[in-house]
Design a protein around this motif. Structure first.
Motif, PDB file in Angstrom:
ATOM      1  N   ASP A  84      -9.032   9.901   6.944  1.00 22.87           N
ATOM      2  CA  ASP A  84      -8.484  11.074   6.248  1.00 22.87           C
ATOM      3  C   ASP A  84      -7.263  10.739   5.392  1.00 22.87           C
ATOM      4  O   ASP A  84      -7.036  11.368   4.353  1.00 22.87           O
ATOM      5  N   THR A  85      -6.458   9.780   5.836  1.00 21.02           N
ATOM      6  CA  THR A  85      -5.240   9.430   5.093  1.00 21.02           C
ATOM      7  C   THR A  85      -5.249   7.973   4.623  1.00 21.02           C
ATOM      8  O   THR A  85      -4.221   7.453   4.190  1.00 21.02           O
ATOM      9  N   LEU A  86      -6.419   7.359   4.682  1.00 22.59           N
ATOM     10  CA  LEU A  86      -6.514   5.916   4.395  1.00 22.59           C
ATOM     11  C   LEU A  86      -6.077   5.580   2.970  1.00 22.59           C
ATOM     12  O   LEU A  86      -5.476   4.529   2.721  1.00 22.59           O
ATOM     13  N   GLU A  87      -6.354   6.468   2.013  1.00 20.14           N
ATOM     14  CA  GLU A  87      -5.977   6.172   0.619  1.00 20.14           C
ATOM     15  C   GLU A  87      -4.459   6.130   0.468  1.00 20.14           C
ATOM     16  O   GLU A  87      -3.930   5.411  -0.391  1.00 20.14           O
ATOM     17  N   GLU A  88      -3.742   6.896   1.316  1.00 22.92           N
ATOM     18  CA  GLU A  88      -2.278   6.898   1.253  1.00 22.92           C
ATOM     19  C   GLU A  88      -1.690   5.709   2.007  1.00 22.92           C
ATOM     20  O   GLU A  88      -0.760   5.046   1.528  1.00 22.92           O
ATOM     21  N   THR A  89      -2.227   5.431   3.190  1.00 23.81           N
ATOM     22  CA  THR A  89      -1.646   4.343   3.987  1.00 23.81           C
ATOM     23  C   THR A  89      -1.946   2.988   3.342  1.00 23.81           C
ATOM     24  O   THR A  89      -1.119   2.082   3.403  1.00 23.81           O
ATOM     25  N   ALA A  90      -3.116   2.853   2.725  1.00 24.81           N
ATOM     26  CA  ALA A  90      -3.420   1.599   2.022  1.00 24.81           C
ATOM     27  C   ALA A  90      -2.347   1.344   0.965  1.00 24.81           C
ATOM     28  O   ALA A  90      -1.837   0.224   0.818  1.00 24.81           O
ATOM     29  N   TYR A  91      -1.978   2.400   0.234  1.00 27.51           N
ATOM     30  CA  TYR A  91      -0.972   2.243  -0.818  1.00 27.51           C
ATOM     31  C   TYR A  91       0.416   1.994  -0.231  1.00 27.51           C
ATOM     32  O   TYR A  91       1.199   1.192  -0.772  1.00 27.51           O
ATOM     33  N   PHE A  92       0.721   2.661   0.878  1.00 26.02           N
ATOM     34  CA  PHE A  92       1.993   2.416   1.585  1.00 26.02           C
ATOM     35  C   PHE A  92       2.120   0.921   1.891  1.00 26.02           C
ATOM     36  O   PHE A  92       3.133   0.281   1.567  1.00 26.02           O
ATOM     37  N   PHE A  93       1.086   0.357   2.524  1.00 23.17           N
ATOM     38  CA  PHE A  93       1.146  -1.065   2.879  1.00 23.17           C
ATOM     39  C   PHE A  93       1.216  -1.930   1.627  1.00 23.17           C
ATOM     40  O   PHE A  93       1.949  -2.918   1.572  1.00 23.17           O
ATOM     41  N   ASP A  94       0.462  -1.562   0.613  1.00 19.29           N
ATOM     42  CA  ASP A  94       0.406  -2.386  -0.595  1.00 19.29           C
ATOM     43  C   ASP A  94       1.776  -2.472  -1.277  1.00 19.29           C
ATOM     44  O   ASP A  94       2.153  -3.521  -1.793  1.00 19.29           O
ATOM     45  N   CYS A  95       2.506  -1.356  -1.292  1.00 18.86           N
ATOM     46  CA  CYS A  95       3.822  -1.361  -1.942  1.00 18.86           C
ATOM     47  C   CYS A  95       4.812  -2.279  -1.224  1.00 18.86           C
ATOM     48  O   CYS A  95       5.711  -2.841  -1.852  1.00 18.86           O
TER      49      CYS A  95
END
Ligand code: ASP
Length: 314
Positions: A84-95
């Motif tokens: 459900d929130t994978l698109e946000e957490t992926a970006y969190f980690f990527d940054c």
């Protein structure tokens, strides 16, 4: 030294069981055990919660755990969580991810009790991607349905299908015969500093007949407005943005494409909002813009510079 892939789980559908409605119960060991998933090293269950309840604090703990694994020699890290929130957490980690070794997030759309449960296949693909030499230098990526997506582009575009994730320019690569094949060479931006805190940043969608007065009620350190088209709000909301005592980032609510800078000139247009001090999110969708604004504010980084560096394409 451990050159294998480290695996952490946070919960999500992939971990959910139950006799009726399911909830998170399984840990990383349960998911990895008995599965043909290549070379797995350290395994940790860091949380057992649905994706919607993840917090920046849990994500930072996960980031620290993952960093420790690669410092101790892991070839890559897989983080399992709710989609459900994978698109946000992926970006969190990527940054934040400063390492050459890949950080791969994955999950499942069908829980383990359903026919065609996709968790095992997604986990096997994620481990293969995390351990592959050609995944190095790509930051954090999302693997589901045999597709490898860049964190900055990927979005959950369907509520239930196994192919729920899409990237506007297409995936970075595909998993073929158990190994990733990439369509583009590795490219990434320098990592942001680790935030000192995670200030609350609401995401406000601009809609028709919306005067933006909600903004007057907010006592926050920043806001992201999901604006229409190339970054447009009503004349009333433009006035509310002018009154705001906090940084306002404007992203497009459309799901693809960039905000503009100088094409339209009416009150509430992108050029008008820029003149009022708004920061445009460029190609970042509103949810990713919110993650980036929180990280920038939390690390005391200049918001305009951070978005100028990360909102564009090259
Ligand atoms: N439907 C979600 C998932 O796919 C539930 C969650 O995010 O925890 O994992």
């Amino acid at each position: 030294m451990d050159s294998r892939v480290a695996v952490a789980s946070l919960g999500g559908t992939i971990t959910m069981t139950g006799s009726g409605a399911v909830s998170p119960t399984l840990g990383a060991g349960d998911l990895v055990r008995g599965l043909e998933v290549g070379e797995v090293g350290e395994i940790a269950t860091l949380a057992t919660i649905p994706g919607a309840s993840l917090t920046f604090a849990t994500l930072l703990e996960t980031f620290d755990w993952a960093s420790k694994q690669v410092r101790e020699g892991a070839s890559g890290v897989v983080v399992i969580q709710g989609t459900d929130t994978l698109e946000e957490t992926a970006y969190f980690f990527d940054c934040l991810w400063p390492h050459e070794e890949p950080l791969v997030v994955t999950g499942a759309m069908r829980h383990p009790g359903l026919p065609g449960a996709d968790g095992p296949a997604n986990l096997a693909a994620a481990v293969a991607v995390a351990g592959a030499p050609n995944s190095r230098g790509r930051g954090a990526v999302l693997v589901l349905n045999d597709s490898v997506h860049a964190a900055r582009w990927v979005r959950k575009t369907h509520s239930s299908l196994p192919n729920a994730f899409e990237s506007f320019p297409g995936p970075l690569g595909l998993v073929v015969e158990g190994a990733p094949q990439y369509f583009h060479p590795a490219h990434r931006l320098p990592a942001l500093p680790r935030p000192l805190d995670a200030p609350a940043v609401p995401l406000v969608e601009a809609t028709v007949d919306d005067d933006g007065s909600l903004l007057d009620w907010l006592n926050v350190r920043g806001v992201v407005v999901a604006a229409s088209g190339v970054g447009h709000v009503s004349a009333g909301m433009a006035e509310a943005i002018s009154r705001a005592a906090f940084p306002v980032v404007v992203a497009s609510r459309t799901g693809a494409g960039t905000t503009f800078r100088s094409t339209y000139g009416f009150a509430g247009s992108e050029s008008d909002l820029i003149a009022r001090g708004v920061v445009m999110a460029g190609w970042l969708c509103p949810r990713k813009a919110r993650v980036l604004l929180r990280l920038a504010l939390g690390a005391m980084q200049p918001v305009e510079d951070v978005f100028a560096a990360r909102g564009g394409v090259f």
